[in-house]
Design a protein around this motif. Structure first.
Motif, PDB file in Angstrom:
ATOM      1  N   ALA A 169      -7.297   2.858  -0.127  1.00  0.00           N
ATOM      2  CA  ALA A 169      -7.103   4.255   0.263  1.00  0.00           C
ATOM      3  C   ALA A 169      -7.736   4.525   1.621  1.00  0.00           C
ATOM      4  CB  ALA A 169      -7.695   5.200  -0.787  1.00  0.00           C
ATOM      5  N   HIS A 170      -7.097   5.401   2.390  1.00  0.00           N
ATOM      6  CA  HIS A 170      -7.661   5.798   3.685  1.00  0.00           C
ATOM      7  C   HIS A 170      -7.548   7.305   3.856  1.00  0.00           C
ATOM      8  CE1 HIS A 170      -3.780   6.424   5.720  1.00  0.00           C
ATOM      9  NE2 HIS A 170      -3.347   5.267   5.228  1.00  0.00           N
ATOM     10  N   GLU A 171      -7.948   7.817   5.042  1.00  0.00           N
ATOM     11  CA  GLU A 171      -8.136   9.254   5.248  1.00  0.00           C
ATOM     12  C   GLU A 171      -7.085   9.913   6.136  1.00  0.00           C
ATOM     13  OE1 GLU A 171     -12.894   9.739   5.485  1.00  0.00           O
ATOM     14  OE2 GLU A 171     -12.015   8.593   7.130  1.00  0.00           O
ATOM     15  N   GLU A 172      -6.015   9.196   6.470  1.00  0.00           N
ATOM     16  CA  GLU A 172      -5.091   9.737   7.461  1.00  0.00           C
ATOM     17  C   GLU A 172      -3.658   9.745   6.959  1.00  0.00           C
ATOM     18  OE1 GLU A 172      -7.930   8.471  11.244  1.00  0.00           O
ATOM     19  OE2 GLU A 172      -5.943   7.572  11.087  1.00  0.00           O
ATOM     20  N   TYR A 173      -2.749  10.278   7.807  1.00  0.00           N
ATOM     21  CA  TYR A 173      -1.345  10.432   7.450  1.00  0.00           C
ATOM     22  C   TYR A 173      -0.545   9.166   7.790  1.00  0.00           C
ATOM     23  CZ  TYR A 173      -2.365  15.469   7.304  1.00  0.00           C
ATOM     24  OH  TYR A 173      -2.883  16.700   7.030  1.00  0.00           O
ATOM     25  N   PHE A 220      -5.036  11.941  18.831  1.00  0.00           N
ATOM     26  CA  PHE A 220      -3.854  11.631  18.040  1.00  0.00           C
ATOM     27  C   PHE A 220      -3.872  12.403  16.723  1.00  0.00           C
ATOM     28  CE2 PHE A 220      -6.723   8.675  15.935  1.00  0.00           C
ATOM     29  CZ  PHE A 220      -6.303   8.732  14.614  1.00  0.00           C
ATOM     30  N   TRP A 221      -5.074  12.636  16.175  1.00  0.00           N
ATOM     31  CA  TRP A 221      -5.214  13.350  14.900  1.00  0.00           C
ATOM     32  C   TRP A 221      -5.014  14.851  15.112  1.00  0.00           C
ATOM     33  CZ3 TRP A 221      -4.685  12.311  10.093  1.00  0.00           C
ATOM     34  CH2 TRP A 221      -5.353  12.988   9.088  1.00  0.00           C
ATOM     35  N   ILE A 222      -5.432  15.350  16.266  1.00  0.00           N
ATOM     36  CA  ILE A 222      -5.177  16.750  16.620  1.00  0.00           C
ATOM     37  C   ILE A 222      -3.671  16.983  16.701  1.00  0.00           C
ATOM     38  CG2 ILE A 222      -5.425  18.450  18.477  1.00  0.00           C
ATOM     39  CD1 ILE A 222      -8.192  17.082  19.064  1.00  0.00           C
ATOM     40  N   GLN A 223      -2.962  16.005  17.265  1.00  0.00           N
ATOM     41  CA  GLN A 223      -1.509  16.127  17.371  1.00  0.00           C
ATOM     42  C   GLN A 223      -0.838  15.933  16.013  1.00  0.00           C
ATOM     43  OE1 GLN A 223       1.087  13.388  17.339  1.00  0.00           O
ATOM     44  NE2 GLN A 223       2.572  15.060  17.513  1.00  0.00           N
ATOM     45  N   SER A 224      -1.225  14.902  15.275  1.00  0.00           N
ATOM     46  CA  SER A 224      -0.593  14.597  13.999  1.00  0.00           C
ATOM     47  C   SER A 224      -0.797  15.717  12.985  1.00  0.00           C
ATOM     48  CB  SER A 224      -1.164  13.285  13.445  1.00  0.00           C
ATOM     49  OG  SER A 224      -0.680  13.024  12.143  1.00  0.00           O
ATOM     50  N   GLY A 225      -2.024  16.264  12.947  1.00  0.00           N
ATOM     51  CA  GLY A 225      -2.333  17.326  11.998  1.00  0.00           C
ATOM     52  C   GLY A 225      -1.934  18.710  12.465  1.00  0.00           C
ATOM     53  N   GLY A 226      -1.394  18.825  13.677  1.00  0.00           N
ATOM     54  CA  GLY A 226      -0.955  20.109  14.197  1.00  0.00           C
ATOM     55  C   GLY A 226      -2.076  21.080  14.506  1.00  0.00           C
TER      56      GLY A 226
END
Length: 343
Positions: free
Chosen positions: A35-39, A216-222
């Motif tokens: 398991a991991h913490e991202e999309y 990248f997480w700011i972009q991916s998570g909107g």
């Protein structure tokens, strides 16, 4: 899928996936659960599938990957790993730090440089990371397989940030990590610990006024949709780690232990190539999608004002971690001198 739709899916997915995982455990002992913490498509997900690829090509095992929300929040997947339900977990020291205080060293601001070549060399060569941390993690029931960087930390807020004074009266979301809270206290903000699943809504309703993450997480998570002012403070890189349940790992034949460590090395080398240029690509997508978004890159003088507050965070780290933290910090600094001496 919109950012809000991602969050709304989580509750239903989690219960179903956990039941399916438990059932699979009883019928297929050759399946390892990770398991991991991202999309889907984010850095930890790419790393997980590179690891899976190596394991499945070099053994008779299969690896089942669970993404963010499918088995709960970060605390949930760590608990499932420590209890042996999961074999592998990929988690940032931002959350692991509550279990392993010395892992919070990555949140001492301005300790690590932000140029990629130096960061990557540090992770490859650091004695602190590759020799000291595995022993520390083992004391907490975890086999540390690989630590790796994901990207430079970027702050988003309801207005541009150029000085510590701009953080006054702002609630900034932090992971459940005491040292990260100390960092934003030092910067002048009010740190507000929140699980990831609550961040978008809290920004949208002004319950909090900002947060930090790699771009990248700011972009991916909107997140830019509800927190449109991006500031590059150069205070650190987001770091994460792949771990295994220690009892599970130690119970494997030696050749399988070796194969797992090789899979970690394989995934590390692949992810370093993947993140090269990823931040600019994500920023380009944000700016193309968001006309009201702003980007602020601090000048050296502006950075100095934040960096002047870093020593108090370092002292907090040492008070929290004692002799272990002091030895680790000293080794970190020696390792950094070594990789920076020819640059």
């Amino acid at each position: 899928m919109s950012s809000m739709s991602k969050f709304k899916k989580l509750a239903g997915i989690s219960a179903f996936a956990f039941a399916a995982m438990t059932a699979a455990n009883s019928v297929n002992a050759d399946t390892w659960r990770y398991a991991h913490e991202e999309y889907e498509g984010d850095v930890q997900d790419v790393f997980a599938y590179d690891f899976k690829e190596y394991v499945e090509e070099n053994s008779e095992h299969t690896v089942q990957v669970y993404r963010f929300g499918e088995l709960g929040e970060s605390d949930d997947i760590m608990g499932q790993t420590l209890s042996g339900i999961l074999q592998f977990v990929n988690q940032s020291p931002g959350f692991t730090g509550s279990l392993i205080p010395s892992a919070q060293i990555f949140f001492i601001p301005y300790l690590l440089p932000t140029d990629m070549d130096t960061v990557v060399e540090f992770f490859r060569e650091s004695e602190a990371i590759n020799q000291m941390f595995p022993k520390i993690y083992a004391d907490h029931g975890l086999k540390l397989i690989q630590m790796y960087p994901e990207g430079e930390m970027v702050v988003t807020a309801n207005e541009p940030i150029t000085s510590p004074a701009d953080f006054n009266d702002k609630k900034i979301r932090v992971m459940t990590n005491p040292l990260l809270s100390a960092t934003y206290e030092a910067f002048g903000a009010t740190p507000t610990p929140l699980p990831w699943g609550e961040v978008y809504g809290a920004l949208q309703t002004n319950m909090i006024q900002g947060q930090e993450n790699p771009i990248f997480w700011i972009q991916s998570g909107g997140l830019y949709e509800v927190s449109p002012n991006l500031t590059f403070t150069k205070h650190g890189w987001f770091t994460t780690a792949l771990m295994a349940n220690l009892d599970f790992y130690q119970g494997l034949p030696e050749e399988e232990q070796k194969m797992i460590m090789e899979a970690g090395d394989y995934a590390f080398n692949k992810i370093i190539k993947h993140i090269d240029g990823l931040a600019q690509e994500a920023l380009d997508k944000i700016m193309a999608d968001c006309k009201e978004c702003t980007v602020t890159r601090l000048t050296e003088e502006q950075i100095d004002a934040f960096q002047a507050r870093a020593p108090q965070v370092k002292e907090k780290f040492l008070s929290m971690t004692g002799e272990t933290g002091e030895k680790l910090l000293n080794q970190f600094q020696e390792d950094l001198k070594e990789v920076q001496k020819d640059k």
